[in-house]
Design an enzyme around this catalytic site. Sequence first.
Site, PDB file in Angstrom:
ATOM      1  N   CYS A   1       0.831  -1.206   0.000  1.00  0.00           N
ATOM      2  CA  CYS A   1       0.000   0.000   0.000  1.00  0.00           C
ATOM      3  C   CYS A   1       0.870   1.262   0.000  1.00  0.00           C
ATOM      4  CB  CYS A   1      -0.991  -0.020   1.152  1.00  0.00           C
ATOM      5  SG  CYS A   1      -2.418   1.056   0.821  1.00  0.00           S
TER       6      CYS A   1
ATOM      7  N   LYS B   1     -12.167   8.321  -1.171  1.00  0.00           N
ATOM      8  CA  LYS B   1     -11.446   7.158  -0.675  1.00  0.00           C
ATOM      9  C   LYS B   1     -11.797   5.916  -1.482  1.00  0.00           C
ATOM     10  CE  LYS B   1     -10.426   4.489   3.501  1.00  0.00           C
ATOM     11  NZ  LYS B   1     -10.688   4.307   4.950  1.00  0.00           N
TER      12      LYS B   1
ATOM     13  N   SER C   1      -7.785   0.145   0.470  1.00  0.00           N
ATOM     14  CA  SER C   1      -8.248   1.141   1.437  1.00  0.00           C
ATOM     15  C   SER C   1      -7.246   2.286   1.417  1.00  0.00           C
ATOM     16  CB  SER C   1      -8.342   0.527   2.838  1.00  0.00           C
ATOM     17  OG  SER C   1      -8.742   1.495   3.786  1.00  0.00           O
TER      18      SER C   1
ATOM     19  N   HIS D   1      -4.298  -4.097   0.167  1.00  0.00           N
ATOM     20  CA  HIS D   1      -4.159  -4.688   1.494  1.00  0.00           C
ATOM     21  C   HIS D   1      -4.593  -6.157   1.472  1.00  0.00           C
ATOM     22  CE1 HIS D   1      -2.981  -1.282   3.981  1.00  0.00           C
ATOM     23  NE2 HIS D   1      -3.830  -0.525   3.327  1.00  0.00           N
TER      24      HIS D   1
ATOM     25  N   GLU E   1      -3.482  -8.431   3.115  1.00  0.00           N
ATOM     26  CA  GLU E   1      -3.363  -8.993   4.462  1.00  0.00           C
ATOM     27  C   GLU E   1      -4.598  -8.741   5.321  1.00  0.00           C
ATOM     28  OE1 GLU E   1      -2.274  -4.707   5.203  1.00  0.00           O
ATOM     29  OE2 GLU E   1      -2.135  -6.148   3.539  1.00  0.00           O
TER      30      GLU E   1
ATOM     31  N   ARG F   1     -15.372   3.444  11.949  1.00  0.00           N
ATOM     32  CA  ARG F   1     -14.526   4.434  12.605  1.00  0.00           C
ATOM     33  C   ARG F   1     -14.630   5.781  11.911  1.00  0.00           C
ATOM     34  NH1 ARG F   1      -8.679   3.595  10.861  1.00  0.00           N
ATOM     35  NH2 ARG F   1      -9.672   4.559   9.034  1.00  0.00           N
TER      36      ARG F   1
END
Length: 308
Positions: free
Chosen positions: A142, A163, A192, A235, A237, A249
């Site tokens: 990333c 985003k 992300s 990402h 992972e 969040r």
Amino acid sequence: MPIKVQNDLPVREILEEENIFVMDEERAMHQDIRPLEILILNLMPLKEATELQLLRLLSNSPLQLDITFMMVRSHQVKNTSISHIHKFYQDFEDVRDRKFDGMIITGAPVEMMDFEEVDYWQELTEIFDWSETHVTSTMFQCWGAQAAMYYYYGLPKEELPSKKSGLYFHEVRNRKVPLVRGFDDIFLAPHSRHTETPIRLIRECKDIMILAESEEAGFFLGMSDEGRKVFVQGHPEYGRMTLDKEYHRDVEKGMDVPVPVNYYPGDDPENKPLLTWRATSQNLYFNWLNFYVYQLTPYNLMGTPEFT
């Protein structure tokens, strides 16, 4: 695969509950085998969550790994306890004289800043230079991938209109390259981020081979230097609930963020996400460890011409 970690690493209990073979230091000392030495530079704020995500994926191999976690000294950690950092992490000065078979450099929540404005940029570039002679293969993830492509090849990142969050479909390129061996023609992977290294610029860079890309999300996977550098602008992972936690969040902070695409059944954030990318992610890490770390690394890290 047995992963060697410190006996009291908190995420070890979770890994064992998932039936992942974690070997303690005492048992590892009694085995007549040289494990692969893997260094993880963890730049993510929630370090224990990232530890779990990476160790879970690195376990998908018959190889034995000896994991070392590293942090940057020039940045103050705010979201992980200082006691955890002192106990389980080393800094660059601690590992400078060591050699490693593989290294992972994670993403970081600093993508809206210019690279040179990041407080640990100078230290990070020193680590980049050091890895050229001390690491067989490095995987950049990333923001880490964006930083590496900027530092090595001068490719700038660009801010996105909104985003990029969710699961995106990707198409495999250069299927004969071992890093994508076993991949489906089309696969899902998480993104992300607020910025990207544009794929049009990567295509113009003769040093980087593009291995997977998305019409919606752009560049995902590539490599250079015959696999000594692997770039993942995503990402893989991430766990099942990571995007969910990030979304809620951001909403609680009053941020105007899109619902992660292709993530919630019915695009309803109240529904539990389906895990649809784990097999691809495990395949990626296995291929990297096997073909670009294990197959290429010398048995004696300290005594081979390639590392002098």
